[in-house]
Design a protein around this motif. Structure first.
Motif, short mmCIF file in Angstrom:
data_model
loop_
_atom_site.label_atom_id
_atom_site.label_comp_id
_atom_site.label_asym_id
_atom_site.label_seq_id
_atom_site.Cartn_x
_atom_site.Cartn_y
_atom_site.Cartn_z
N MET A 93 0.90 -1.15 0.03
CA MET A 93 0.01 0.11 -0.05
C MET A 93 0.95 1.23 -0.07
N PRO A 94 0.40 2.12 -0.74
CA PRO A 94 1.35 3.41 -0.98
C PRO A 94 1.31 4.17 0.14
N GLU A 95 0.71 4.18 1.18
CA GLU A 95 0.76 4.65 2.62
C GLU A 95 1.31 4.18 3.60
N ASN A 96 1.87 2.96 3.29
CA ASN A 96 2.60 2.10 4.52
C ASN A 96 3.92 2.92 4.91
N THR A 97 4.49 2.76 6.09
CA THR A 97 5.46 3.27 6.61
C THR A 97 5.95 1.89 7.42
N ASP A 98 7.13 2.15 8.03
CA ASP A 98 7.54 0.92 8.90
C ASP A 98 7.10 1.29 10.60
N HIS A 99 6.33 2.15 10.61
CA HIS A 99 5.76 2.39 12.14
C HIS A 99 5.01 1.26 12.62
N PRO A 100 5.15 0.72 13.53
CA PRO A 100 4.60 -0.44 14.11
C PRO A 100 3.01 -0.47 14.54
N THR A 101 2.61 0.93 14.59
CA THR A 101 0.94 0.92 15.03
C THR A 101 0.31 2.08 13.80
N GLN A 102 0.63 2.03 12.63
CA GLN A 102 0.26 3.09 11.75
C GLN A 102 -1.19 2.82 11.53
N LYS A 103 -2.24 3.70 11.75
CA LYS A 103 -3.39 3.65 11.32
C LYS A 103 -3.73 3.82 9.86
N PRO A 104 -4.85 3.36 9.39
CA PRO A 104 -5.11 3.63 7.89
C PRO A 104 -5.60 5.04 7.87
N GLU A 105 -5.23 5.55 6.65
CA GLU A 105 -5.79 6.87 6.20
C GLU A 105 -7.57 6.72 5.97
N LYS A 106 -7.91 5.77 5.55
CA LYS A 106 -9.36 5.54 5.40
C LYS A 106 -10.08 5.79 6.99
N LEU A 107 -9.39 5.36 7.90
CA LEU A 107 -9.84 5.35 9.40
C LEU A 107 -9.98 6.86 9.62
N LEU A 108 -8.95 7.63 9.17
CA LEU A 108 -9.04 9.10 9.73
C LEU A 108 -9.98 9.80 8.89
N ALA A 109 -9.73 9.34 7.88
CA ALA A 109 -10.97 10.07 6.66
C ALA A 109 -12.32 10.19 7.40
N LYS A 110 -12.73 9.00 7.80
CA LYS A 110 -13.99 8.61 8.28
C LYS A 110 -14.24 9.86 9.35
N ILE A 111 -13.41 10.03 10.35
CA ILE A 111 -13.25 10.83 11.62
C ILE A 111 -13.29 12.19 11.08
N ILE A 112 -12.49 12.53 10.25
CA ILE A 112 -12.31 13.94 9.83
C ILE A 112 -13.47 14.49 9.04
N LEU A 113 -14.01 13.77 8.12
CA LEU A 113 -15.17 14.14 7.63
C LEU A 113 -16.39 14.18 8.22
N ALA A 114 -16.45 13.23 9.26
CA ALA A 114 -17.80 13.31 10.01
C ALA A 114 -17.80 14.54 11.03
N SER A 115 -16.65 14.90 11.65
CA SER A 115 -16.40 15.60 12.76
C SER A 115 -15.87 17.16 12.53
N SER A 116 -15.57 17.43 10.98
CA SER A 116 -14.82 18.78 11.01
C SER A 116 -15.30 19.25 9.61
N ASP A 117 -14.98 20.51 9.34
CA ASP A 117 -15.11 21.24 7.98
C ASP A 117 -13.76 21.45 7.44
N GLU A 118 -13.99 21.80 6.02
CA GLU A 118 -12.80 22.25 5.64
C GLU A 118 -12.18 23.59 6.16
N GLN A 119 -10.71 23.61 6.28
CA GLN A 119 -10.08 24.43 6.76
C GLN A 119 -10.35 24.73 8.36
N ASP A 120 -10.80 23.66 9.02
CA ASP A 120 -10.84 23.48 10.39
C ASP A 120 -9.28 22.77 10.86
N VAL A 121 -9.07 22.99 12.14
CA VAL A 121 -7.44 22.45 12.59
C VAL A 121 -7.89 21.18 13.26
N VAL A 122 -6.92 20.28 12.72
CA VAL A 122 -7.01 18.76 13.06
C VAL A 122 -5.59 18.62 13.78
#
Length: 338
Positions: free
Chosen positions: A222-251
């Protein structure tokens, strides 16, 4: 082998790594807080610092959405740094020691998501409920992991959904999932009821629940993969960010790791701030942010909807446009590494 000698990887391995030259280049983009900072000073930055040193220098009420993925109560190594398992009471006290100081950075209508596993979730609930409204616990299927001969395989993690007040943002229509319809139902006129037919089959948009089974933990191809041992999927963060913020909000992510929160926020046109102690992970964050300039796709999310894991539509519509490189190739990011 030194840290930056290339590991022998499969030809199609797309794990994001750093060369020594890239490390030196991206180090220059990191910041450290030596005095109280304004929101403008830290915006869209990675703070390379121990959270306990940075926390009192962060500005008040600058955060719309906070995502927290702290070390779980396990003995685990992160690039040579080890977090040691504590008693449950000690872990609860450790959480409170920094969480109590972070509450002031939240805007009145901010939301907070806190990650944990079955060992740490009760401590997270206890601490979060002291300062915030706890609205839900999301459980997501983490399909990686070894089996066990004497216990059930651990294949899930929790995310606690909290808010700073009863006035908060939540956009359910942004996070619906597109699922294949197994038994399509038609009304009396013979028209589809709550589903539509496309070239790939019959689909229905479904409301999101607190049980997430559509996520893929990043791995080598996967092109998002790193060697970090507990990396979360971008898809997981996308769900949270889209559900609970607007564009230009600060995450804001106080345990940024390899930067998935910042990268996904950037892809979704939000502003971001991350704090990360480890220099390599902080620099990996900066490299991933640069890559996001070329490719803003998020695997599993396209056409404004989330697709079921491993569906044909997920693979074809959210495929990365970034070239597959061999292990010795440095992607051209327009960097002057001299």
């Amino acid at each position: 082998m030194t840290q930056f000698e290339p590991k022998k990887r499969a030809a199609r391995n797309r794990t994001i790594t750093l060369t020594e030259d890239e490390l030196q280049f991206y180090k220059k983009q990191l910041i450290t807080l030596s005095e109280p900072a304004s929101a403008e000073t830290i915006m869209n930055k990675t703070i390379h610092q121990d959270l306990f040193e940075a926390i009192d220098r962060l500005p008040d009420q600058f955060v719309d959405l906070m995502f927290i993925d702290p070390p779980y109560n396990l003995t685990k190594s992160f690039n040579g740094k080890t977090f040691t398992k504590m008693s449950s009471d000690e872990y609860t006290e450790w959480l409170d020691s920094w969480f109590s100081k972070l509450v002031r950075v939240l805007k009145p209508d901010a939301s907070v998501y806190i990650c944990g596993d079955w060992r740490s979730s009760h401590s997270i609930f206890e601490v979060a409920s002291r300062y915030l409204n706890v609205l839900n616990r999301i459980t997501w299927e983490r399909e990686k992991g070894r089996g066990s001969l004497s216990n059930w395989k651990n294949a899930s993690e929790d995310i606690w959904f909290c808010t700073n007040s009863t006035n908060y943002k939540f956009y359910v229509d942004r996070v619906k999932m597109k699922r294949k319809v197994i038994a399509p139902y038609r009304n009396e006129e013979g028209k589809p009821k709550d589903w539509d037919e496309q070239s790939g089959g019959k689909f229905r948009l479904t409301h999101p629940s607190n049980l997430w089974t559509d996520l893929t933990v990043p791995f080598w191809s996967m092109p998002e993969n790193t060697d970090h041992p507990t990396q979360k999927p971008e898809k997981l963060l996308a769900k949270i960010i889209l559900a609970s913020s607007d564009e230009q909000d600060v995450v804001f992510d106080p345990f940024s790791g390899a930067g998935t929160t910042s990268v996904t926020a950037k892809k979704l046109n939000r502003r971001y701030v991350g704090v990360e102690l480890d220099e390599v992970y902080a620099c990996l964050t900066e490299k991933r942010l640069a890559l996001a300039e070329q490719d803003a796709s998020i695997q599993g999310y396209s056409e404004g909807v989330f697709w079921e894991r491993n569906s044909l539509q997920e693979q074809s519509k959210a495929k990365s446009t970034r070239p597959a490189a061999d292990e010795n190739m440095t992607l051209d990011l327009g960097l002057d590494l001299d």
